[in-house]
Design an enzyme around this catalytic site. Structure first.
Site, PDB file in Angstrom:
ATOM      1  N   THR A 178       0.821  -1.208   0.000  1.00 36.80           N
ATOM      2  CA  THR A 178       0.000   0.000   0.000  1.00 36.80           C
ATOM      3  C   THR A 178       0.858   1.262   0.000  1.00 36.80           C
ATOM      4  O   THR A 178       1.970   1.252   0.523  1.00 36.80           O
ATOM      5  CB  THR A 178      -0.868  -0.047   1.274  1.00 36.80           C
ATOM      6  OG1 THR A 178      -1.858  -1.038   1.083  1.00 36.80           O
ATOM      7  CG2 THR A 178      -1.540   1.267   1.587  1.00 36.80           C
ATOM      8  N   VAL A 207     -12.520  -5.571   1.861  1.00 35.70           N
ATOM      9  CA  VAL A 207     -11.989  -4.214   1.996  1.00 35.70           C
ATOM     10  C   VAL A 207     -11.057  -4.203   3.196  1.00 35.70           C
ATOM     11  O   VAL A 207     -11.361  -4.806   4.230  1.00 35.70           O
ATOM     12  CB  VAL A 207     -13.133  -3.194   2.202  1.00 35.70           C
ATOM     13  CG1 VAL A 207     -12.574  -1.792   2.413  1.00 35.70           C
ATOM     14  CG2 VAL A 207     -14.078  -3.204   1.005  1.00 35.70           C
ATOM     15  N   GLY A 208      -9.918  -3.530   3.040  1.00 37.32           N
ATOM     16  CA  GLY A 208      -8.951  -3.460   4.143  1.00 37.32           C
ATOM     17  C   GLY A 208      -9.088  -2.184   4.950  1.00 37.32           C
ATOM     18  O   GLY A 208     -10.125  -1.514   4.946  1.00 37.32           O
ATOM     19  N   ASP A 209      -8.018  -1.847   5.645  1.00 37.26           N
ATOM     20  CA  ASP A 209      -8.029  -0.694   6.554  1.00 37.26           C
ATOM     21  C   ASP A 209      -7.812   0.639   5.837  1.00 37.26           C
ATOM     22  O   ASP A 209      -8.207   1.690   6.359  1.00 37.26           O
ATOM     23  CB  ASP A 209      -6.919  -0.851   7.599  1.00 37.26           C
ATOM     24  CG  ASP A 209      -5.545  -0.961   6.943  1.00 37.26           C
ATOM     25  OD1 ASP A 209      -5.405  -1.724   5.962  1.00 37.26           O
ATOM     26  OD2 ASP A 209      -4.620  -0.267   7.388  1.00 37.26           O
ATOM     27  N   THR A 229      -0.002   0.917   6.845  1.00 39.32           N
ATOM     28  CA  THR A 229       0.129  -0.197   5.904  1.00 39.32           C
ATOM     29  C   THR A 229       0.380  -1.469   6.687  1.00 39.32           C
ATOM     30  O   THR A 229       1.134  -1.458   7.660  1.00 39.32           O
ATOM     31  CB  THR A 229       1.276   0.032   4.904  1.00 39.32           C
ATOM     32  OG1 THR A 229       1.552  -1.216   4.234  1.00 39.32           O
ATOM     33  CG2 THR A 229       2.554   0.513   5.573  1.00 39.32           C
ATOM     34  N   GLY A 230      -0.247  -2.568   6.278  1.00 41.75           N
ATOM     35  CA  GLY A 230      -0.059  -3.827   6.985  1.00 41.75           C
ATOM     36  C   GLY A 230      -1.268  -4.719   6.785  1.00 41.75           C
ATOM     37  O   GLY A 230      -2.064  -4.495   5.877  1.00 41.75           O
ATOM     38  N   VAL A 231      -1.413  -5.714   7.639  1.00 42.88           N
ATOM     39  CA  VAL A 231      -2.527  -6.651   7.508  1.00 42.88           C
ATOM     40  C   VAL A 231      -3.807  -5.924   7.904  1.00 42.88           C
ATOM     41  O   VAL A 231      -4.097  -5.734   9.081  1.00 42.88           O
ATOM     42  CB  VAL A 231      -2.349  -7.874   8.425  1.00 42.88           C
ATOM     43  CG1 VAL A 231      -3.270  -9.001   7.965  1.00 42.88           C
ATOM     44  CG2 VAL A 231      -0.918  -8.334   8.462  1.00 42.88           C
ATOM     45  N   GLY A 232      -4.576  -5.524   6.898  1.00 42.82           N
ATOM     46  CA  GLY A 232      -5.712  -4.641   7.121  1.00 42.82           C
ATOM     47  C   GLY A 232      -6.698  -5.133   8.170  1.00 42.82           C
ATOM     48  O   GLY A 232      -7.250  -4.341   8.943  1.00 42.82           O
TER      49      GLY A 232
HETATM   50  N1  ASP Z   1      -3.360  -2.464   4.556  1.00 47.31           N
HETATM   51  C1  ASP Z   1      -3.659  -2.936   3.237  1.00 47.31           C
HETATM   52  C2  ASP Z   1      -4.880  -3.782   3.245  1.00 47.31           C
HETATM   53  O1  ASP Z   1      -5.024  -4.599   4.133  1.00 47.31           O
HETATM   54  C3  ASP Z   1      -2.556  -3.736   2.655  1.00 47.31           C
HETATM   55  C4  ASP Z   1      -1.245  -3.014   2.609  1.00 47.31           C
HETATM   56  O2  ASP Z   1      -0.891  -2.292   3.546  1.00 47.31           O
HETATM   57  O3  ASP Z   1      -0.521  -3.216   1.610  1.00 47.31           O
HETATM   58  O4  ASP Z   1      -5.674  -3.665   2.335  1.00 47.31           O
END
Ligand code: ASP
Length: 313
Positions: A178, A207-209, A229-232
């Protein structure tokens, strides 16, 4: 005295290892990060507002195939791209967010259009695209977003039935790619933007964060602007951006303490890998991550530009 202004950007956090990174790829990544942070900074230098600065920086990252947003978005289980984005202006707490768009070249620009021209703050799917086409965006074929790299990544993940890749020829495919930006302008206004293709092999309209205010994106004047950014899934459950802002607002924690407490705390223990970028009202910038790296760059209040990749830099 000139009012302080500064900007920071990220191109995703996750497992990024020196031993797997080629010199040429590293150079391409750092050059693109630098170009993006300079594009945003130029707006601030000319007295432009922080909202336009973060959109300018993120647009450049969306146009690069190197990052998981716009052109370089990861593929869903159905071999499509579905992108999410949000922008927030800290002055009036105006927000524009979109989720699950498939034919928009620059989702962050659409998010700003929602902020500027819609009575609503969060549009999804076909409705978001209908709004986009009514506001001057052109229909972009899925082919534009298709890259060999993301296709190989998806095939490998389908083969192992995962949503997070374990083996890949690309050194940063275990990374959440992201992109995002935060900025403080000369008028003292904070803004944040985040844009993403989500996670590879995602299904069912996931949908993520990133487009969720208080999870992946937040800006409030007098306090802080954040892009994560990370595991949404974890960033939503732990309301990461909102938690940092609340710590600063109610506990008067400084920027570094608030960010590190959230990123290195329970979030990390439960598997919430990732990081964030943040800027406070004085223009202090902090990058926090609990992963081995995060693509990132900043131009601080003294005009000093830095571009970094690994956590130990
Ligand atoms: N946070 C984003 C999501 O979970 C992924 C990412 O950070 O690349 O959609």
């Amino acid at each position: 005295m000139k009012s302080p202004f500064a900007i920071a950007i990220h191109g995703g956090a996750g497992t990024i290892l020196r031993e797997q990174m080629s010199a040429s790829l590293q150079q391409e990544i750092t050059q693109t990060l630098e170009a993006a942070v300079r594009a945003g900074h130029q707006h601030l230098e000319q007295g432009g507002d922080s909202l336009d600065a973060v959109v300018a920086a993120v647009t450049l990252l969306e146009d690069s195939p190197l990052f998981n947003a716009g052109k370089g978005s990861v593929l869903t289980h159905q071999e499509m791209v579905e992108m999410d984005a949000a922008v927030m202006d800290g002055q009036q707490r105006r927000v524009g967010a979109i989720a699950g768009v498939k034919h928009i070249k620059n989702p962050v620009v659409l998010a700003r259009d929602v902020l500027l021209h819609s009575e609503h703050v969060f549009l999804m799917g076909e409705g978001a695209e209908a709004f986009a086409f009514a506001h001057g965006h052109t229909y972009t074929e899925q082919d534009y977003f298709f890259t060999e790299r993301r296709y190989e990544q998806l095939l490998a993940m389908k083969a192992s039935d995962q949503t997070a890749l374990s083996e890949s020829v690309y050194p940063d495919d275990k990374k959440y790619g992201t992109v995002g930006a935060v900025a403080l302008d000369q008028q003292g206004n904070l803004a944040a933007a985040t844009s993403t293709g989500g996670i590879s092999n995602k299904r069912y309209g996931r949908v993520g964060d990133s487009p969720i205010i208080g999870a992946g994106t937040l800006a409030e004047n007098g306090n802080v602007a954040i892009s994560a950014t990370g595991v949404g899934e974890y960033f939503i459950r732990y309301q990461v951006a909102g938690e940092v802002a609340a710590r600063m607002r109610y506990l008067q924690q400084d920027l570094v303490t608030a960010c590190e407490t959230v990123i290195q705390g329970e979030l990390k223990q439960v598997g919430g890998e990732g990081g964030l970028i943040a800027i406070d009202q004085q223009g202090h910038i902090h990058f926090a991550m609990n992963s081995s790296g995060m693509y990132r760059a900043a131009i601080d209040c003294d005009g000093v530009c830095s571009v970094k990749i690994y956590a130990d830099e």
